[in-house]
Design an enzyme around this catalytic site. Structure first.
Site, mmCIF file in Angstrom:
data_model
loop_
_atom_site.group_PDB
_atom_site.id
_atom_site.type_symbol
_atom_site.label_atom_id
_atom_site.label_comp_id
_atom_site.label_asym_id
_atom_site.label_seq_id
_atom_site.Cartn_x
_atom_site.Cartn_y
_atom_site.Cartn_z
ATOM 1 C CG HIS A 1 1.125 6.659 0.582
ATOM 2 N ND1 HIS A 1 1.036 5.563 1.423
ATOM 3 C CD2 HIS A 1 -0.065 7.311 0.710
ATOM 4 C CE1 HIS A 1 -0.133 5.552 2.012
ATOM 5 N NE2 HIS A 1 -0.831 6.597 1.604
ATOM 6 C CG ASP B 1 0.655 0.552 4.003
ATOM 7 O OD1 ASP B 1 0.752 0.877 2.804
ATOM 8 O OD2 ASP B 1 0.564 -0.632 4.404
#
Length: 391
Positions: free
Chosen positions: A362, A366
């Site tokens: 992450h 995204d």
């Protein structure tokens, strides 16, 4: 290859640990396939060395006979270390050498058969036996009361036992890498499900012809690899990697295929899958799978990889959260196909469904990109015609 001279002035050649690849300097003897006195041919496997990445074969540099083995199984060895000595030349086994040393008169000397005794002698011996009185029996002391011998301890069904074994280098390295990935990445997993009806129908319709033309079976993995390549084109962040304060975007797709072996998990790499056909992918997967099972994967087969696919469905897994293969940024998890009731055009129908999971870093990817990537794989697998139309 180093040559040594023994006390008997016989020249011996050394069999040494070969170069095992970049950054690999030591390993553990996994098996020794030859014994002292065995004849070997050139390039024949003498032993296998397990490293934290692959298993390396140690081969004879020439034909000859093994004179000495200097290591044992589970010994640690380093690159260039001598592990065995052999005499090069015509391969002659230890048994053949013994036969040559045996004198010719000993070889051809016939065994002497025992001469049977004359009948008269037998009769005399019998008479003597009858004439001689048997010795008086020696009185034996009274024996103590007998006791039953103690039975050896047996393992009952409910007994709690343990067995402690050393971890292999490969398994230790896999454990380190998996834990390192969990500690380094901001790892998140997103899920989706795929209707496998069209892909299964396509496979059923052309599987026989596919084998005849290409000499390899048509499986589901090739479709997922091609679908992943399409998704990597559209979402380049999934194919990228963080390097210090920079992001490296790779414009080639090297897909690692996770393979479970008796010695641990390995991830050989299919390179440039964006240029491969279904047949090329299936052939490549078959080749890498065979190498993984027989332990012949090379360092080049394992190096690199920009994205990983793991198929836990072959073992019956319904759902999982795969761990990213460092230093990559994402991994796709495939699972088993199960028939489930699905709503199709407002009607409930039974469809073969597969859950898929995408674990991703992450820090780089995204949520929108991860979900879009997995949705693209779903669209391509559910309708393989998209690959022909590039839509």
């Amino acid at each position: 290859m180093t040559r040594h001279v023994s006390g008997s002035s016989v020249l011996h050649d050394a069999i040494q640990v070969p170069n095992m690849g970049e950054s690999i300097t030591e390993g553990t003897i996994a098996s020794i396939d030859k014994e002292v006195g065995d004849a070997v041919d050139e390039d024949e496997v003498i032993a296998q060395i397990e490293t934290d990445k692959v298993t390396i074969d140690v081969r004879a540099p020439a034909a000859g006979v093994i004179d000495n083995i200097l290591v044992s199984v589970e010994d640690n060895v380093t690159v260039g270390q001598t592990i065995a000595e052999f005499t090069p030349g015509t391969a002659e086994t230890k048994e053949e050498a013994k036969q040559k040393e045996t004198p010719a008169d000993e070889k051809h000397e016939a065994p002497v058969a025992p001469t049977p005794e004359p009948k008269a002698e037998k009769k005399e011996a019998k008479a003597d036996d009858q004439a001689t009185p048997p010795p008086e029996p020696t009185p034996t002391p009274p024996s103590p009361p007998t006791t039953e011998p103690e039975a050896e301890p047996t393992m009952s069904k409910g007994e709690r036992t343990e067995k402690r074994v050393a971890m292999s280098r490969l398994r230790r390295r896999v454990a380190e890498r998996l834990k390192e990935a969990q500690d380094t990445y901001a790892m998140l997993t997103t899920f989706n499900e795929i209707d496998m009806t069209n892909l299964m129908n396509l496979r059923a319709a052309y599987k026989d012809e596919f084998v005849e033309v290409h000499g390899v079976k048509l499986g589901f993995m090739s479709a997922f690899v091609r679908a992943a390549s399409c998704a990597l084109n559209e979402i380049p962040a999934v194919n990228g990697v963080i390097d210090g304060d920079e992001i490296v975007y790779r414009h080639y797709h090297d897909v690692s295929i996770a393979v479970s072996t008796p010695r641990g998990l390995v991830v050989p790499v299919l390179r440039n899958v964006e240029k491969m056909s279904f047949a090329d992918i299936e052939k490549g997967i078959n080749t890498l799978g065979m190498k993984a099972r027989d332990g012949s994967l090379s360092i080049d087969d394992m190096t690199g990889g920009t994205f990983t696919i793991s198929n836990g469905g072959v073992y019956g897994s319904l759902l999982s959260t795969p761990i990213i293969n460092m230093p990559q940024s994402a991994v796709l998890g495939m699972h088993s196909i199960q028939k489930r009731p699905m709503v199709i055009n407002d009607e409930i129908k039974i469809r073969p469904m597969m859950y898929v999971a995408l674990s991703y870093d992450h820090r780089l990817i995204d949520g929108r990109e991860a979900v879009t990537f997995l949705k693209r794989i779903k669209e391509v697998v559910e309708d393989p015609r998209r690959l022909l139309l590039d839509v």
